[in-house]
Design a protein around this motif. Structure first.
Motif, mmCIF file in Angstrom:
data_model
loop_
_atom_site.group_PDB
_atom_site.id
_atom_site.type_symbol
_atom_site.label_atom_id
_atom_site.label_comp_id
_atom_site.label_asym_id
_atom_site.label_seq_id
_atom_site.Cartn_x
_atom_site.Cartn_y
_atom_site.Cartn_z
ATOM 1 N N THR A 270 -21.938 2.374 -26.276
ATOM 2 C CA THR A 270 -22.935 1.367 -25.924
ATOM 3 C C THR A 270 -23.744 0.972 -27.150
ATOM 4 O OG1 THR A 270 -23.133 2.207 -23.660
ATOM 5 C CG2 THR A 270 -24.949 0.870 -24.489
ATOM 6 N N VAL A 271 -23.846 -0.332 -27.371
ATOM 7 C CA VAL A 271 -24.613 -0.873 -28.497
ATOM 8 C C VAL A 271 -25.563 -1.937 -27.954
ATOM 9 C CG1 VAL A 271 -24.493 -2.120 -30.693
ATOM 10 C CG2 VAL A 271 -22.720 -0.448 -30.111
ATOM 11 N N VAL A 272 -26.826 -1.877 -28.377
ATOM 12 C CA VAL A 272 -27.799 -2.874 -27.921
ATOM 13 C C VAL A 272 -28.211 -3.753 -29.096
ATOM 14 C CG1 VAL A 272 -29.725 -1.252 -28.275
ATOM 15 C CG2 VAL A 272 -30.022 -3.251 -26.789
ATOM 16 N N ASP A 273 -28.250 -5.071 -28.842
ATOM 17 C CA ASP A 273 -28.738 -6.038 -29.824
ATOM 18 C C ASP A 273 -30.121 -6.468 -29.366
ATOM 19 O OD1 ASP A 273 -28.321 -7.680 -32.179
ATOM 20 O OD2 ASP A 273 -28.316 -9.385 -30.806
ATOM 21 N N VAL A 274 -31.142 -6.026 -30.086
ATOM 22 C CA VAL A 274 -32.535 -6.252 -29.691
ATOM 23 C C VAL A 274 -33.029 -7.568 -30.287
ATOM 24 C CG1 VAL A 274 -34.880 -5.334 -29.833
ATOM 25 C CG2 VAL A 274 -32.935 -3.783 -29.498
ATOM 26 N N GLY A 275 -33.676 -8.383 -29.442
ATOM 27 C CA GLY A 275 -34.044 -9.721 -29.877
ATOM 28 C C GLY A 275 -32.807 -10.577 -30.007
ATOM 29 N N CYS A 276 -31.957 -10.504 -28.988
ATOM 30 C CA CYS A 276 -30.599 -11.075 -29.059
ATOM 31 C C CYS A 276 -30.561 -12.588 -29.062
ATOM 32 C CB CYS A 276 -29.757 -10.543 -27.904
ATOM 33 S SG CYS A 276 -30.333 -11.059 -26.254
ATOM 34 N N GLY A 277 -31.669 -13.249 -28.708
ATOM 35 C CA GLY A 277 -31.656 -14.700 -28.690
ATOM 36 C C GLY A 277 -30.593 -15.254 -27.766
ATOM 37 N N ALA A 278 -29.787 -16.173 -28.279
ATOM 38 C CA ALA A 278 -28.769 -16.826 -27.454
ATOM 39 C C ALA A 278 -27.497 -16.000 -27.297
ATOM 40 C CB ALA A 278 -28.426 -18.193 -28.025
ATOM 41 N N GLY A 279 -27.467 -14.781 -27.844
ATOM 42 C CA GLY A 279 -26.410 -13.839 -27.499
ATOM 43 C C GLY A 279 -25.148 -13.844 -28.328
ATOM 44 N N ARG A 280 -25.109 -14.576 -29.430
ATOM 45 C CA ARG A 280 -23.882 -14.640 -30.226
ATOM 46 C C ARG A 280 -23.440 -13.250 -30.688
ATOM 47 N NH1 ARG A 280 -21.345 -18.655 -32.972
ATOM 48 N NH2 ARG A 280 -23.115 -20.052 -32.595
ATOM 49 N N ALA A 281 -24.370 -12.453 -31.206
ATOM 50 C CA ALA A 281 -24.009 -11.129 -31.711
ATOM 51 C C ALA A 281 -23.524 -10.220 -30.588
ATOM 52 C CB ALA A 281 -25.198 -10.490 -32.427
ATOM 53 N N VAL A 282 -24.090 -10.367 -29.394
ATOM 54 C CA VAL A 282 -23.648 -9.552 -28.259
ATOM 55 C C VAL A 282 -22.170 -9.829 -27.965
ATOM 56 C CG1 VAL A 282 -24.003 -9.020 -25.814
ATOM 57 C CG2 VAL A 282 -25.970 -9.479 -27.289
ATOM 58 N N ALA A 283 -21.804 -11.103 -27.948
ATOM 59 C CA ALA A 283 -20.410 -11.470 -27.700
ATOM 60 C C ALA A 283 -19.501 -10.977 -28.821
ATOM 61 C CB ALA A 283 -20.294 -12.984 -27.541
ATOM 62 N N GLU A 284 -19.961 -11.090 -30.064
ATOM 63 C CA GLU A 284 -19.139 -10.640 -31.193
ATOM 64 C C GLU A 284 -18.986 -9.120 -31.194
ATOM 65 O OE1 GLU A 284 -20.059 -14.308 -34.316
ATOM 66 O OE2 GLU A 284 -21.037 -12.378 -34.605
ATOM 67 N N LEU A 285 -20.037 -8.410 -30.834
ATOM 68 C CA LEU A 285 -19.941 -6.953 -30.749
ATOM 69 C C LEU A 285 -18.969 -6.537 -29.645
ATOM 70 C CD1 LEU A 285 -23.699 -6.049 -31.225
ATOM 71 C CD2 LEU A 285 -21.825 -5.253 -32.676
ATOM 72 N N ALA A 286 -19.040 -7.209 -28.506
ATOM 73 C CA ALA A 286 -18.133 -6.888 -27.399
ATOM 74 C C ALA A 286 -16.680 -7.082 -27.813
ATOM 75 C CB ALA A 286 -18.467 -7.748 -26.182
ATOM 76 N N ALA A 287 -16.431 -8.062 -28.670
ATOM 77 C CA ALA A 287 -15.066 -8.304 -29.143
ATOM 78 C C ALA A 287 -14.542 -7.162 -29.999
ATOM 79 C CB ALA A 287 -15.017 -9.613 -29.928
ATOM 80 N N HIS A 288 -15.444 -6.293 -30.472
ATOM 81 C CA HIS A 288 -15.046 -5.108 -31.231
ATOM 82 C C HIS A 288 -14.749 -3.915 -30.329
ATOM 83 C CE1 HIS A 288 -16.714 -7.392 -34.637
ATOM 84 N NE2 HIS A 288 -16.080 -6.547 -35.436
ATOM 85 N N GLY A 289 -14.825 -4.132 -29.024
ATOM 86 C CA GLY A 289 -14.458 -3.071 -28.095
ATOM 87 C C GLY A 289 -15.569 -2.142 -27.672
ATOM 88 N N VAL A 290 -16.836 -2.516 -27.947
ATOM 89 C CA VAL A 290 -17.953 -1.688 -27.497
ATOM 90 C C VAL A 290 -18.591 -2.315 -26.267
ATOM 91 C CG1 VAL A 290 -18.422 -0.864 -29.827
ATOM 92 C CG2 VAL A 290 -19.649 -2.871 -28.972
ATOM 93 N N HIS A 291 -19.388 -1.511 -25.561
ATOM 94 C CA HIS A 291 -20.182 -2.024 -24.439
ATOM 95 C C HIS A 291 -21.472 -2.578 -25.030
ATOM 96 C CE1 HIS A 291 -22.906 -1.152 -20.744
ATOM 97 N NE2 HIS A 291 -22.532 -2.414 -20.784
ATOM 98 N N ALA A 292 -21.500 -3.881 -25.270
ATOM 99 C CA ALA A 292 -22.633 -4.519 -25.935
ATOM 100 C C ALA A 292 -23.612 -5.070 -24.904
ATOM 101 C CB ALA A 292 -22.146 -5.645 -26.840
#
Length: 258
Positions: free
Chosen positions: A50-72
Motif C-alpha cells: 500500500t502506497v499513499v500519495d498525500v495531497g494527490c490533487g487530480a490523481g495522476r500520480a495515484v494512477a501511475e503508482l497503481a500501474a506499478h502494481g501497488v495498492h495506491a
C-alpha cells in the motif's frame, strides 16, 4: 443551503478549476514526468503493498503508482479536487484528508509520497509525524517540491525580481519547506535520509503565466506598486517574444526509511 453558502461553493469550485489548470500545465512541463518517475523509484515499490500519495490533487500520480502494481491511494483535503480525480481515474481509491491527519491505521502503509505539499502547511512537522505514524517499519517516504524563495528569473531589474519572488513566497505557509526536508525527516525519526536537487529550466513562453501570477500577487499584497509590477511583467513578455526569457526552478527530492 443559503445564498451566501451557494456563492462560496461556486467560488471554491472556480478556484479549484483554476488550480487544476495550473497543476495540469505543470504536469506537462519538460522534466515533470522524469521527476515523478524518480519519486516512484525512491519509494522502492513492492508489488501488492500500500502506497499513499498525500495531497494527490487530480490523481495522476495515484494512477501511475497503481500501474506499478501497488495498492495506491490518494489523499487530499479539497473535495472539488477529489471529484476531478475520481472522474479522471474511476478505478483509483481516494480519501478526503489533510497531511496532518490521515485516515490510515498505525503502520498500515509501505510507501508515502507528497509532491508540492509541504510548502502549503504552516507546520510541516505535524505532517512528518503523521507520515511516521502511518508508515510500517522499513517503509519509505519521498517528499518533492520547489523552494519558493529560490525561484530564479532573469531580469533587467534583479532587485525588483527578488522583491516579487519573495512577496509570493510570503503568502505560503512554509515557502522554504523543501530546503528543510532533510532536517524535517531526521527530526521526525526517519533514517537513511537522502536529498537531491533537480533544477528545471524554462525558456519558452509557457511559463509566462507564472510570471503573471507572481507580479499580480506582489501587487495585491502591496509589495510593489501597479506601475512597477506592470513594467516588470511587460519586460518578461518582451523577453519571451525575443527568446530571452528564463525561469529556473529548483526541486528538492528527499527520501528516507521509517
Amino acid at each position: 443551503m443559503s445564498k451566501k453558502q451557494a456563492e462560496e461553493a461556486v467560488a471554491e469550485h472556480h478556484d479549484t478549476e483554476a488550480l487544476l489548470a495550473v497543476l495540469d500545465a505543470a504536469d506537462r512541463m519538460p522534466g515533470a514526468g522524469r521527476l515523478r518517475a524518480r519519486s516512484y523509484e525512491l519509494l522502492s515499490l513492492v508489488p501488492g503493498s500500500t502506497v499513499v500519495d498525500v495531497g494527490c490533487g487530480a490523481g495522476r500520480a495515484v494512477a501511475e503508482l497503481a500501474a506499478h502494481g501497488v495498492h495506491a491511494m490518494g489523499a487530499d483535503p479539497d473535495p472539488w479536487m477529489l471529484a476531478a480525480a475520481r472522474a479522471r481515474w474511476p478505478a483509483a481509491e481516494f480519501r478526503q484528508a489533510g497531511a496532518e491527519e490521515l485516515p490510515f491505521g498505525d503502520g498500515s502503509v509501505r510507501g508515502y509520497r507528497a509532491d508540492k505539499v509541504f510548502h502549503l502547511l504552516p507546520e510541516p512537522e505535524r505532517a512528518v509525524a503523521e507520515a511516521r505514524r502511518v508508515l510500517a517499519r522499513g517503509g519509505r517516504i519521498v517528499l518533492t517540491g520547489q523552494d519558493w524563495d529560490a525561484l530564479m528569473i532573469d531580469s533587467d531589474d534583479p532587485e525588483l525580481t527578488r522583491t516579487i519572488v519573495h512577496a509570493r513566497a510570503d503568502l505560503l505557509g512554509s515557502p522554504r519547506a523543501a530546503r528543510r526536508y532533510r532536517n524535517l525527516l531526521l527530526d521526525g525519526g526517519f533514517a537513511e535520509v537522502t536529498v537531491e536537487v533537480h533544477t528545471n529550466v524554462f525558456t519558452g513562453p509557457a511559463m509566462l503565466p507564472l510570471a503573471t501570477r507572481l507580479a499580480e500577487q506582489a501587487r495585491a499584497n502591496g509589495a510593489v506598486g501597479r506601475d512597477r509590477a506592470d513594467g516588470w511583467l511587460a519586460e518578461q513578455r518582451e523577453r519571451a517574444e525575443a527568446d530571452r526569457f528564463l525561469v529556473a526552478v529548483p526541486f528538492f527530492v528527499a527520501a528516507a526509511c521509517a
